[in-house]
Design an enzyme around this catalytic site. Structure first.
Site, PDB file in Angstrom:
ATOM      1  N   GLU A 184       0.791  -1.330   0.167  1.00  0.00           N
ATOM      2  CA  GLU A 184      -0.143  -0.010   0.087  1.00  0.00           C
ATOM      3  C   GLU A 184       0.809   1.113   0.058  1.00  0.00           C
ATOM      4  O   GLU A 184       0.662   2.203  -0.835  1.00  0.00           O
ATOM      5  CB  GLU A 184      -0.859   0.151   1.209  1.00  0.00           C
ATOM      6  CG  GLU A 184      -2.108  -0.553   1.269  1.00  0.00           C
ATOM      7  CD  GLU A 184      -1.869  -2.165   1.588  1.00  0.00           C
ATOM      8  OE1 GLU A 184      -0.666  -2.387   1.850  1.00  0.00           O
ATOM      9  OE2 GLU A 184      -2.742  -2.796   1.283  1.00  0.00           O
TER      10      GLU A 184
ATOM     11  N   HIS B 172     -10.287  -4.791  10.468  1.00  0.00           N
ATOM     12  CA  HIS B 172     -11.037  -4.689   9.312  1.00  0.00           C
ATOM     13  C   HIS B 172     -12.267  -3.887   9.389  1.00  0.00           C
ATOM     14  O   HIS B 172     -13.216  -3.685   8.510  1.00  0.00           O
ATOM     15  CB  HIS B 172     -11.336  -6.006   8.489  1.00  0.00           C
ATOM     16  CG  HIS B 172     -10.075  -6.898   8.186  1.00  0.00           C
ATOM     17  ND1 HIS B 172      -9.398  -7.573   8.799  1.00  0.00           N
ATOM     18  CD2 HIS B 172      -9.546  -6.758   6.945  1.00  0.00           C
ATOM     19  CE1 HIS B 172      -8.363  -8.031   8.105  1.00  0.00           C
ATOM     20  NE2 HIS B 172      -8.063  -7.427   7.122  1.00  0.00           N
TER      21      HIS B 172
END
Lengths: 436, 427
Positions: free
Chosen positions: A172, A241
């Site tokens: 990322e 998450h």
């Protein structure tokens, strides 16, 4: 791979099923009928947000106008975006649980539009922009051949090629940095975080490079990047998450943040974010991807800094965004049945706040409840509370009530997870308390 | 190549030009051997012999002398507190900047970390812009808002100037991605230091660059010290050119401008065909890591003076010039004096430059013109309001005045992303 559970039609409150709601009077909320034109801020003079695109095309796009919606090209030619008939005059949005004004003229004058799910709306917006501008490209994990983990980019890679819809390795920090570097040269990349929480790894790039390069280079470089991805508390996805990053990113100077909540605004905001020359972070929500709504066939772009009036009212202003909008609307039903008249505003723009709309609302109702999914500490609600207090203190009859998620990592267990976020019953209780 | 020379004033130019013309320098190429052969990893190294011309030699000398002088002047400005904050000086490493410039065009991109003053100069930045930025004045390249670590030159293909160690490498790969996307046959040089070579983002970016054959050249300026820590104390394997594994690498003597030039030319050809390559420039910095670091606590003065005597890049060029009879000692000394004068003049001019206006605090945070509602009085061509917008935007508005009439009923409120006057303008 977490695909959200298929929700049929609207976001029916299967989680807020009867086992949790003591009150059985409220049916699940029907899909909110979309406003056919974006709601204007007020009933008086027309405001037009004009975007001057300083790219070589020099197109001036009028986002909203009282009577029509069209593209004006710099050579003077006019492309009609919407039907130019005056019957589609701007009305207050009446996509409300209990409507104040009737929706009749709006619906009869409209073309049917087409129905689709929120992720399809995002894809449509994305595809239209990629069609329109060859500099627009997408990068992210699994966006290409796989079609996107939430199917937002499905079908784009075969159409536009592997370079324009780029499958990145799981890095990322680096691919966000890459997108920013590409944006410095003039490309308009869209970075998809598979889950917003993963973008924490890219925080340095987003904060230092994305947000600040325009400033530290004295305006030489602009970063027209869009960073988007699903976030928020889902269905027992676990703590890592279920992140809500809007609170972490809100202090970064130089970026804009928007949160979409319906297919209509998802498509409009996606297009606006791509066309914007500023870096924009578009927050989607894992549980809203399967919302269905009828959206116009014609092309439309929404204003990034504008809030949406979901339901006009008189007694209390409820400010919300993203998934909490649906909890609020559910609570609004209960409140209406109890005789209250809440005004619900979906703030949409998380940075900067649309204090104009919010201000007008506060001046009307004098009471504010903020319902958000962020943590209590340092969340969007906290900033909004401070903002409203600073600017509209004289208009408030009571302290602002801010309902946010608990300051805990999101637990796995279903019941615990539900108690982490704000539920409609709590909203109803808060409004009743406030309006006493 | 003669960029820096071109920017001299007429007076100074005539001096060296006169010397050159009277000397009737041949334009015949000179072949120079690099100090040491290249060490290569996974690739065949280029040859040690470099072709050059007398003009190039003299230009190298002048450019490097200018860079050296600029850095020394920045040193004294820092000590007299005209430059604040962090100031990372590049003296000793000039050969890398100059050699790289000689091998590429302005369409190629360079991105580096915070030791960026000399590379900025090589890319076409002027001394005035550099010193004004260092002193935080309006005439600086970033309008005084960036500082020492944020020099940028868009027209020259210089993408900065970054403070966070290693963060520029993914950006550099992004530049290479854009070059591949637009198929324009240019390359990107992403520079970083031996300290940054231990960052994870380097390897992530390298993987992506190799995966997609991006025209990225990663240049590790190995000055053997990552801030205050020697390379052998920070890296298990100090062979930075080998760290690419499947990506080929080349180790270059970074104090030899011709070795750098040869390597960069070679790398550019390679990158356009085959994807990324790593260049490790073995170089040295005389100053400490920054001005707050004396530079002597982690290395001996003998080491510094040893390198200065044996490997100094300017000395090497000077010896080459003298041995090829391209100029006399005196002429070279005169060049140095000119350079010194040029730098002094630039500093004087930069000192006169004003500090930025307080309103500049809020400019350039967002790109204006998006989401900001037009002020109604703009239509009345009220110039005082137009001053809020940049010149380009004002021109756009003027040229589209017919179009702006269509937005005639705007609310006159600046509402969008630049809303610092929010409280004042709310109804």
């Amino acid at each position: 791979m977490w695909l959200c559970s298929p929700l049929i039609h609207s976001y029916s409150s299967t989680s807020l099923s009867s086992r949790h709601r003591p009150n059985r009077h409220n049916p699940p909320p029907s899909p909110p009928p979309h406003p056919l034109t974006p709601p204007p801020r007020s009933s008086f003079s027309v405001k037009v947000a004009c975007l001057i695109d300083l790219s070589s095309n020099l197109e001036v796009h009028c986002i909203e106008r009282k009577t029509s919606f069209f593209f004006i090209h710099c050579d003077g030619s006019l492309t009609s975006g919407l039907n130019l008939s005056n019957s589609r005059s701007a009305r207050l949005s009446t996509n409300a649980v209990a409507t104040k004004q009737d929706n009749v003229t709006a619906s009869t004058a409209s073309k049917p539009g087409h129905e689709l799910l929120l992720f399809e709306a995002l894809r449509e917006g994305l595809e239209e922009e990629m069609e329109r501008d060859p500099r627009v490209c997408v990068m992210g994990e699994d966006v290409g051949h796989y079609g996107g983990s939430y199917k937002v980019t499905k079908g784009l890679a075969p159409k536009y090629g592997d370079l324009r819809v780029l499958d990145t390795p799981i890095a990322e920090n680096s691919f966000t940095g890459m997108a920013i570097g590409a944006a410095m040269t003039g490309l308009r990349p869209i970075v998809e975080g598979m889950n917003m929480g993963f973008l924490l790894l890219a925080f340095n790039q987003i904060s230092n490079n994305c947000g600040m390069l325009h400033y530290t280079s004295g305006g030489q470089f602009k970063i027209p990047i869009v960073i988007r991805g699903p976030g928020g508390v889902g269905r027992q996805l676990g703590a890592e998450h279920s992140q809500r990053l809007e609170s972490y990113f809100q202090s970064i100077p130089g970026i804009q943040m928007v949160a979409c909540s319906t297919p209509y605004n998802a498509k409009g905001l996606m297009k606006a974010a791509i066309r914007s020359d500023n870096p924009v972070i578009l927050f989607e929500h894992v549980l809203l991807y399967n919302l269905k709504e009828r959206i116009p066939d014609e092309e439309y772009v929404l204003n990034l800094e504008e809030a949406e009036m979901v339901r006009p009212g008189e007694h209390v202003t409820i400010l919300t965004y993203s998934r909490m909008r649906y909890h609020v609307m559910q609570a609004a039903k209960t409140l209406v049945n109890k005789g209250y008249d809440p005004e619900v505003i979906d703030i949409r723009s998380l940075k900067p706040f649309d204090l104009y709309t919010i201000g007008n609302s506060v001046k009307k109702t004098h009471r504010v409840v903020i319902v958000e999914e962020c943590m209590r500490t340092g969340g969007i609600g906290a900033s909004l509370t401070a903002s409203i207090n600073e600017n509209f203190h004289d208009y408030l009859d009571a302290p602002i009530v801010c309902l946010s998620s608990q300051d805990v990592p999101t637990p796995y267990a279903g019941t615990l997870e539900e108690w982490t976020v704000v539920q409609p019953a709590q909203i109803v209780a808060a409004v009743e308390q406030l309006c006493r | 190549m003669a960029q820096l020379t071109r920017r001299t004033t007429a007076l100074q130019k005539t001096l060296s030009a006169a010397i050159l013309s009277t000397r009737h320098l041949s334009t015949s190429p000179i072949t120079v051997e690099t100090s040491v052969p290249f060490t290569a990893h996974n690739i065949d190294p280029p040859s040690r012999s470099v072709e050059t011309t007398p003009q190039e030699l003299l230009t190298f000398y002048r450019d490097m002398a200018l860079m050296r002088r600029m850095e020394i002047a920045a040193d004294s400005l820092y000590k007299s507190k005209l430059i604040r904050g962090f100031c990372h000086l590049y003296d000793g490493q000039e050969a890398v900047a100059v050699g790289m410039e000689a091998a590429i065009t302005k369409k190629d991109c360079i991105i580096t970390a915070y030791r960026d003053h000399c590379i900025f100069l090589g890319r076409g930045g002027t001394l005035l812009e550099a010193f004004a930025e260092l002193m935080g004045r309006k005439d600086g390249c970033s309008k005084g808002k960036g500082g020492s670590m944020h020099f940028y030159k868009k027209e020259g293909g210089f993408y900065g100037g970054h403070g966070i160690v290693g963060a520029q490498i993914p950006l550099g790969c992004g530049l290479a991605f854009a070059q591949k996307y637009s198929k324009d046959e240019n390359v990107t040089f992403a520079m970083y230091g031996d300290g940054a070579a231990n960052q994870g983002q380097l390897f992530e970016a390298l993987n992506m660059a190799a995966l997609w054959d991006l025209p990225a050249i990663l240049v590790c300026e190995n000055n053997h010290y990552g801030m205050g820590t020697a390379e052998w104390r920070a890296a298990k394997s100090p062979a930075y050119y080998k760290r690419g594994d499947y990506v080929p690498g080349l180790k270059v003597d970074g104090m030899d401008a011709f070795a750098v030039k040869q390597a960069c030319k070679f790398a550019k050809e390679h990158a356009l065909k085959n994807g990324p390559i790593i260049l490790e420039m073995d170089t040295y910095r005389y100053h400490g890591h920054s001005m707050s670091d004396p530079g002597s606590t982690y290395r001996t003065r003998d080491e510094i003076s040893g390198v200065r005597q044996e490997r100094d890049p300017i000395e090497r060029i000077r010896k080459l010039i003298l041995s090829h009879d391209l100029a006399t000692e005196k002429e070279l000394k005169d060049t140095e004096k000119e350079v010194r004068k040029e730098v002094d003049e630039a500093i004087a001019k930069a000192k006169e430059s004003p500090l930025p206006d307080p309103s500049e605090l809020f400019t350039n945070v967002y790109v204006k013109g998006y989401g900001v509602e037009l002020n109604k009085s703009l239509l009345e061509l009220d110039l005082t309001n137009l001053s809020r917008f940049s010149v380009e935007q004002s021109l756009v508005l003027f040229s589209n005045i017919k179009l702006t009439l269509l937005v005639i009923d705007c609310i006159s409120q600046s509402f969008g992303a630049d809303r610092k006057e929010l409280r004042a303008v709310l109804p």
